[in-house]
Design a protein around this motif. Sequence first.
Motif, short mmCIF file in Angstrom:
data_model
loop_
_atom_site.label_atom_id
_atom_site.label_comp_id
_atom_site.label_asym_id
_atom_site.label_seq_id
_atom_site.Cartn_x
_atom_site.Cartn_y
_atom_site.Cartn_z
N LEU A 39 0.83 -1.20 0.00
CA LEU A 39 0.00 0.00 0.00
C LEU A 39 0.87 1.26 0.00
N ILE A 40 1.91 1.23 0.84
CA ILE A 40 2.82 2.38 0.91
C ILE A 40 3.53 2.57 -0.42
N GLN A 41 4.02 1.48 -0.98
CA GLN A 41 4.77 1.58 -2.23
C GLN A 41 3.89 2.08 -3.38
N SER A 42 2.62 1.70 -3.37
CA SER A 42 1.74 2.20 -4.43
C SER A 42 1.57 3.71 -4.33
N HIS A 43 1.50 4.22 -3.11
CA HIS A 43 1.39 5.66 -2.91
C HIS A 43 2.68 6.37 -3.31
N ILE A 44 3.81 5.78 -2.95
CA ILE A 44 5.10 6.40 -3.28
C ILE A 44 5.32 6.41 -4.79
N LYS A 45 4.94 5.34 -5.46
CA LYS A 45 5.11 5.29 -6.92
C LYS A 45 4.26 6.36 -7.60
N ARG A 46 3.03 6.54 -7.11
CA ARG A 46 2.20 7.61 -7.66
C ARG A 46 2.80 8.97 -7.37
N ALA A 47 3.43 9.08 -6.19
CA ALA A 47 4.08 10.34 -5.83
C ALA A 47 5.25 10.65 -6.76
N VAL A 48 6.00 9.62 -7.13
CA VAL A 48 7.13 9.81 -8.04
C VAL A 48 6.64 10.35 -9.38
N ASP A 49 5.52 9.80 -9.86
CA ASP A 49 4.94 10.31 -11.11
C ASP A 49 4.57 11.79 -10.98
N ALA A 50 3.97 12.14 -9.83
CA ALA A 50 3.57 13.53 -9.62
C ALA A 50 4.79 14.44 -9.52
N ILE A 51 5.83 13.96 -8.84
CA ILE A 51 7.05 14.76 -8.66
C ILE A 51 7.76 14.97 -10.01
N GLN A 108 15.95 8.11 -21.25
CA GLN A 108 16.44 6.98 -20.43
C GLN A 108 15.63 5.69 -20.62
N GLY A 109 14.44 5.83 -21.13
CA GLY A 109 13.63 4.64 -21.38
C GLY A 109 12.69 4.31 -20.22
N THR A 110 11.63 3.59 -20.57
CA THR A 110 10.61 3.23 -19.57
C THR A 110 11.17 2.33 -18.48
N TYR A 111 12.02 1.37 -18.87
CA TYR A 111 12.57 0.42 -17.90
C TYR A 111 13.33 1.13 -16.79
N LYS A 112 14.15 2.09 -17.14
CA LYS A 112 14.93 2.83 -16.16
C LYS A 112 14.01 3.62 -15.23
N TYR A 113 12.97 4.20 -15.82
CA TYR A 113 12.03 4.99 -15.02
C TYR A 113 11.31 4.09 -13.99
N VAL A 114 10.89 2.91 -14.44
CA VAL A 114 10.24 1.96 -13.53
C VAL A 114 11.20 1.53 -12.43
N GLU A 115 12.46 1.31 -12.80
CA GLU A 115 13.47 0.95 -11.80
C GLU A 115 13.60 2.01 -10.72
N ILE A 116 13.59 3.27 -11.15
CA ILE A 116 13.72 4.38 -10.20
C ILE A 116 12.51 4.41 -9.26
N LYS A 117 11.31 4.27 -9.82
CA LYS A 117 10.11 4.27 -8.98
C LYS A 117 10.16 3.13 -7.95
N GLN A 118 10.58 1.97 -8.40
CA GLN A 118 10.62 0.82 -7.50
C GLN A 118 11.65 1.01 -6.39
N MET A 119 12.82 1.58 -6.77
CA MET A 119 13.85 1.77 -5.77
C MET A 119 13.44 2.83 -4.74
#
Length: 414
Positions: free
Chosen positions: A300-312, A324-335
């Motif tokens: 639940l927390i990670q889903s909120h943080i990932k949405r926050a990264v998109d907003a930021i 940088q590509g979609t894969y790198k962006y997803v990696e950053i959100k996950q990390m």
Amino acid sequence: MWDSFLVIINDLTFWKYVSIPIVSAIVGWATNVIALKMTFYPLEFFGIWKLGWQGIIPSRAGVMAGKAVDLLTKNLLSIEDRFDQIEPGRVAEEMEPALNRLMIQVMEETMEQKVPVLWEAAPGVIKDRILQRASEDLPEIIEDLMSDIKTNITDLFDLRSMVVEALENDRELLNQIFLQVGDKEFRFIERSGLYFGFLFGMVQMGLFLLSAYLGYPSGWILPLAGLLVGWGTNFLALRMIFEPLRKRTFGPWTFQGLFLKRQMQVADAYSRIVTHNILSSRNILERLISGPASDRLMKLIQSHIKRAVDAIAGSSKSLFLLTQGTYKYVEIKQMVARRFTEELPLSIRHVFDYAEEALDIEDTLRTKMQGLGPVEFVSFLRPVFQEDEWKLILVGAILGFLAGLAQWMLVFGG
């Protein structure tokens, strides 16, 4: 007359008979004390193979804990109601400074690790804008997250399993709850053995004298009476603690179970020991974060943080995806989400004081317990004895029989 009295009291036989009610009182007291000790101790089985003893409460810790929790959750406490008192905005306010530092730290670490060249080359203005946006969005993120936690609290936190696990793992704490709640009642059981034992002993002495006067064998009276004393003192004491449930008046006298008379004080002791040792805000929040359902909370927390990264990321997201590509962006959100949830337990302590105030568990338990009806209230201590009280009475009877047998053999030369 005085000379006759002196002859009587100097007669050894007189003192033998006088010893009967005295010994009976001591037996009544001792059997009650021993029976109570055997209810709670030893904490672990003591003996060889199956020959030994473990306190009734510790030996059935899981069952006892389950009963205690069922009573608590059924009559006193709803975790949904308690969490409903928490204001998400206040949580965000309490945690904002710590989480702001955490978010900036995590963002910088992630960018330096995942896209070091891009982050190094980025103008300071861009970096500051990203980090500032993270700080500005954080309170809203925390509020939304807390609202989701409140909505899903029954899936994220199991009050019953928390309390049962705590009591099963700490048998001494389980003992202490019952011992502190029933402190005065247990002391009454001990003292009542002395009083009832003496009264039974007077009857015992009369029967012994009558049997001797009539020429019937009297030796059997002492061990048999000892058995009855050991049984009767325990039986009467237990009944007087819990019965009658409601006040009964006989002339100028009013009778009610001793435990029921102390409902206000018992409620205070119970709420204090349960809250301080198990249901403190610290324990609840730490259980929420690291308990059996913590994986759901982390998702639940990670889903909120990932949405926050998109907003930021905002308008910069398209450019980042292009370069940088979609894969790198997803990696950053996950990390970012993973690192944030890893560090969150260190930041949660900033909300302990507010959570204690908002949850208000001790006062809630006290107030609701003070308002319980007699049947519900008695059920908090009654389970200690209800299923196994026959063991206590049997132990008392056996010890009383042995004491009576010893008295007959040692004092009366049986």
